[in-house]
Enzyme design. Sequence first.
Site, PDB file in Angstrom:
ATOM      1  N   LYS A 105       0.829  -1.217   0.000  1.00 60.53           N
ATOM      2  CA  LYS A 105       0.000   0.000   0.000  1.00 60.53           C
ATOM      3  C   LYS A 105       0.862   1.266   0.000  1.00 60.53           C
ATOM      4  O   LYS A 105       0.651   2.171  -0.810  1.00 60.53           O
ATOM      5  CB  LYS A 105      -0.903   0.016   1.244  1.00 60.53           C
ATOM      6  CG  LYS A 105      -1.585   1.352   1.470  1.00 60.53           C
ATOM      7  CD  LYS A 105      -2.428   1.380   2.725  1.00 60.53           C
ATOM      8  CE  LYS A 105      -1.746   1.873   3.964  1.00 60.53           C
ATOM      9  NZ  LYS A 105      -1.552   3.332   4.064  1.00 60.53           N
ATOM     10  N   ASN A 106       1.823   1.324   0.929  1.00 58.91           N
ATOM     11  CA  ASN A 106       2.543   2.585   1.083  1.00 58.91           C
ATOM     12  C   ASN A 106       3.531   2.854  -0.058  1.00 58.91           C
ATOM     13  O   ASN A 106       4.035   3.963  -0.196  1.00 58.91           O
ATOM     14  CB  ASN A 106       3.229   2.647   2.452  1.00 58.91           C
ATOM     15  CG  ASN A 106       2.191   2.831   3.557  1.00 58.91           C
ATOM     16  OD1 ASN A 106       1.037   3.168   3.280  1.00 58.91           O
ATOM     17  ND2 ASN A 106       2.588   2.596   4.791  1.00 58.91           N
ATOM     18  N   ARG A 166      -4.519  10.668   3.560  1.00 61.29           N
ATOM     19  CA  ARG A 166      -3.332  11.387   4.003  1.00 61.29           C
ATOM     20  C   ARG A 166      -2.254  11.426   2.899  1.00 61.29           C
ATOM     21  O   ARG A 166      -1.623  12.442   2.666  1.00 61.29           O
ATOM     22  CB  ARG A 166      -2.821  10.648   5.238  1.00 61.29           C
ATOM     23  CG  ARG A 166      -1.494  11.039   5.719  1.00 61.29           C
ATOM     24  CD  ARG A 166      -1.558  12.113   6.772  1.00 61.29           C
ATOM     25  NE  ARG A 166      -0.242  12.684   6.938  1.00 61.29           N
ATOM     26  CZ  ARG A 166      -0.018  13.920   7.300  1.00 61.29           C
ATOM     27  NH1 ARG A 166      -1.010  14.725   7.543  1.00 61.29           N
ATOM     28  NH2 ARG A 166       1.198  14.367   7.429  1.00 61.29           N
ATOM     29  N   CYS A 191      -5.468   8.682   8.572  1.00 59.52           N
ATOM     30  CA  CYS A 191      -5.482   8.169   9.952  1.00 59.52           C
ATOM     31  C   CYS A 191      -5.021   9.244  10.914  1.00 59.52           C
ATOM     32  O   CYS A 191      -4.116  10.017  10.614  1.00 59.52           O
ATOM     33  CB  CYS A 191      -4.511   6.983  10.083  1.00 59.52           C
ATOM     34  SG  CYS A 191      -5.204   5.422   9.574  1.00 59.52           S
ATOM     35  N   ARG A 227       0.379  15.518  12.572  1.00 63.84           N
ATOM     36  CA  ARG A 227       1.073  14.955  11.402  1.00 63.84           C
ATOM     37  C   ARG A 227       1.574  16.111  10.543  1.00 63.84           C
ATOM     38  O   ARG A 227       0.980  16.464   9.522  1.00 63.84           O
ATOM     39  CB  ARG A 227       0.150  14.008  10.642  1.00 63.84           C
ATOM     40  CG  ARG A 227      -0.235  12.806  11.507  1.00 63.84           C
ATOM     41  CD  ARG A 227      -0.950  11.732  10.760  1.00 63.84           C
ATOM     42  NE  ARG A 227      -0.076  11.012   9.839  1.00 63.84           N
ATOM     43  CZ  ARG A 227      -0.430   9.896   9.217  1.00 63.84           C
ATOM     44  NH1 ARG A 227      -1.613   9.374   9.433  1.00 63.84           N
ATOM     45  NH2 ARG A 227       0.389   9.305   8.389  1.00 63.84           N
ATOM     46  N   PRO A 228       2.694  16.696  10.950  1.00 68.03           N
ATOM     47  CA  PRO A 228       3.195  17.881  10.243  1.00 68.03           C
ATOM     48  C   PRO A 228       3.781  17.526   8.873  1.00 68.03           C
ATOM     49  O   PRO A 228       4.104  16.361   8.618  1.00 68.03           O
ATOM     50  CB  PRO A 228       4.302  18.409  11.166  1.00 68.03           C
ATOM     51  CG  PRO A 228       4.739  17.242  11.965  1.00 68.03           C
ATOM     52  CD  PRO A 228       3.582  16.287  12.048  1.00 68.03           C
ATOM     53  N   ILE A 229       3.902  18.533   8.007  1.00 68.72           N
ATOM     54  CA  ILE A 229       4.580  18.305   6.720  1.00 68.72           C
ATOM     55  C   ILE A 229       5.705  19.336   6.514  1.00 68.72           C
ATOM     56  O   ILE A 229       6.070  19.650   5.393  1.00 68.72           O
ATOM     57  CB  ILE A 229       3.595  18.302   5.519  1.00 68.72           C
ATOM     58  CG1 ILE A 229       2.800  19.599   5.445  1.00 68.72           C
ATOM     59  CG2 ILE A 229       2.668  17.112   5.551  1.00 68.72           C
ATOM     60  CD1 ILE A 229       2.153  19.806   4.072  1.00 68.72           C
ATOM     61  N   ASP A 230       6.236  19.827   7.637  1.00 66.53           N
ATOM     62  CA  ASP A 230       7.289  20.845   7.543  1.00 66.53           C
ATOM     63  C   ASP A 230       8.517  20.350   6.773  1.00 66.53           C
ATOM     64  O   ASP A 230       9.171  21.132   6.066  1.00 66.53           O
ATOM     65  CB  ASP A 230       7.702  21.319   8.949  1.00 66.53           C
ATOM     66  CG  ASP A 230       8.119  20.163   9.838  1.00 66.53           C
ATOM     67  OD1 ASP A 230       7.298  19.239  10.051  1.00 66.53           O
ATOM     68  OD2 ASP A 230       9.276  20.139  10.294  1.00 66.53           O
ATOM     69  N   GLN A 231       8.832  19.062   6.877  1.00 67.64           N
ATOM     70  CA  GLN A 231      10.025  18.567   6.176  1.00 67.64           C
ATOM     71  C   GLN A 231       9.796  18.459   4.662  1.00 67.64           C
ATOM     72  O   GLN A 231      10.726  18.636   3.880  1.00 67.64           O
ATOM     73  CB  GLN A 231      10.466  17.207   6.736  1.00 67.64           C
ATOM     74  CG  GLN A 231      10.855  17.240   8.205  1.00 67.64           C
ATOM     75  CD  GLN A 231      11.955  18.260   8.479  1.00 67.64           C
ATOM     76  OE1 GLN A 231      13.017  18.257   7.850  1.00 67.64           O
ATOM     77  NE2 GLN A 231      11.696  19.157   9.419  1.00 67.64           N
ATOM     78  N   ASP A 277       3.771   0.621  12.179  1.00 66.98           N
ATOM     79  CA  ASP A 277       2.490   0.126  11.673  1.00 66.98           C
ATOM     80  C   ASP A 277       2.170  -1.285  12.176  1.00 66.98           C
ATOM     81  O   ASP A 277       1.045  -1.755  12.031  1.00 66.98           O
ATOM     82  CB  ASP A 277       2.458   0.162  10.133  1.00 66.98           C
ATOM     83  CG  ASP A 277       2.509   1.588   9.618  1.00 66.98           C
ATOM     84  OD1 ASP A 277       2.190   2.511  10.402  1.00 66.98           O
ATOM     85  OD2 ASP A 277       2.884   1.791   8.452  1.00 66.98           O
ATOM     86  N   ARG A 282      -9.255   0.322   3.782  1.00 66.82           N
ATOM     87  CA  ARG A 282      -8.311   1.242   3.134  1.00 66.82           C
ATOM     88  C   ARG A 282      -7.026   0.527   2.756  1.00 66.82           C
ATOM     89  O   ARG A 282      -6.373   0.904   1.776  1.00 66.82           O
ATOM     90  CB  ARG A 282      -7.944   2.382   4.103  1.00 66.82           C
ATOM     91  CG  ARG A 282      -8.920   3.519   4.148  1.00 66.82           C
ATOM     92  CD  ARG A 282      -8.356   4.644   5.003  1.00 66.82           C
ATOM     93  NE  ARG A 282      -6.932   4.788   4.738  1.00 66.82           N
ATOM     94  CZ  ARG A 282      -5.993   4.977   5.667  1.00 66.82           C
ATOM     95  NH1 ARG A 282      -6.314   5.087   6.932  1.00 66.82           N
ATOM     96  NH2 ARG A 282      -4.728   5.084   5.329  1.00 66.82           N
TER      97      ARG A 282
END
Length: 422
Positions: free
Chosen positions: A22-23, A93, A117, A122-126, A305, A397
């Site tokens: 999936k990922n 996500r 989820c 759940r930051p996205i700064d990077q 996970d 999912r």
Amino acid sequence: MDKLVITGGSQLSGEVTVSGAKNAVVAIIPAALLVEGICRIENVPNIKDVTVIIDMLAQLGAKIHYINKNIIEIDCSKVTSYTAPYEMVKKMRASYYLLGALLGRFKKAEVAFPGGCDFGVRPIDQHIKGFEALGVAIEMEHGVINASAKQLTGSQVYMDVVSVGATINVMLAAVKAEGITIIENAAKEPHVVDVANFLNAMGANVKGAGTDVIKIKGVEKLSGGTYSVIPDQIEAGTFMIAAAATGGDVLVKNVIPKHLESITAKLIEMNVNVKEYDDAIRVSRMEKLVKANVKTLPYPGFPTDLQPPIVVLLSIAEGTSIVTEGVWDSRFQYVDELKRMGADIKVEGRIAVVEGVKKLSGSPVNATDLRAGAAMVIAGLVADGRTEVHHLKHIDRGYENFEEKLKILGANIKRVKDTDSD
Ligand code: EPU
């Protein structure tokens, strides 16, 4: 919505075949936006997240052709839109991969903040830091990220935290940038390597994926081709843990044993027999389970996970186990559900103290997120009596034919309409 009704007590035995990862695929499908030509993607898991991301690409103008339920051809040559509104991205996500892919394609992207989820911030700064290093100007307004660059220019990006999403997203933006991009402190997960392999198969020049330094030399163009997605490490681990929990004997097929080393090691420590073959793993148990301490970490550490499934296993193991969540801030929310089944677990921040109990007892529980849902199913398989797992949308999912695969292994499990929920 449906629910799963499980009558516990059956020992799983037989063979199960793991689906595509999936990922990996939720990044590979958006990566097709970078390709001029047809991408044929094989070993695609037939799960809701794939339907959702395919739908997003179709809305952007991609032509999608299903050869069968696990092989898809994607042609993005006619895509002209670089806008992904909230209505499009809210279900998932990983829709943040549209940012990197659209930037790589158009040097522009307008993507709303995604859903997915929920287990803490759940930051996205990077991701943003990486894009900015490539020369992208970012503005955030009304829940939408507006990103644009006159030109994408290769650069050095140091990730302050090891992030799968940021590593892949920067890779997507950089494959067609001018010059060389170096990502330092990159994530090393198998799916990061798989996305790099996909891009290289389409004509990109990505080296070092799987180590913590990834070097991307920009190319002018990516052309179409065929690619087969790797097996899902987490699905494989879920079946390994289910086999161990029920005292069964299961051959888990279509796996890359190297990707499962941290899980294999923990199971052996807990008294479980694990035998590796070239592309399969056999898990069986006759002895009593014993305690083990687990700390989740980025790959090659024990995967976060699989933290909920291993906690279920530890909850019926002799002794006291300490589980430390090393990736997410709050990934123990499901523990309250497990306690209703008789588990003895105390959570303090990122640490859970698990006192092994003799047995779990069946009860109605909620799948609070994808992997917590899989954990509830495993708990139901070992519990006395009847367990009902509600909120299956999370499990659907990410697991292809989950209950069918378990049924073939001998589980007493069925999917029925859930009249109690919406
Ligand atoms: N982080 C930051 N800043 C960022 C990005 C991440 O601080 O810009 C932090 C996160 O808050 C977290 C850590 O870094 O504490 C790791 O996050 P990462 O970015 O690696 O997670 P992700 O890419 O959003 C993927 C998987 C998750 C899995 C994590 C960790 C996908 C689509 N999702 O998420 O999978 O838990 O990596 O391995 O690949 C699942 O499949 O059930 C799932 C949640």
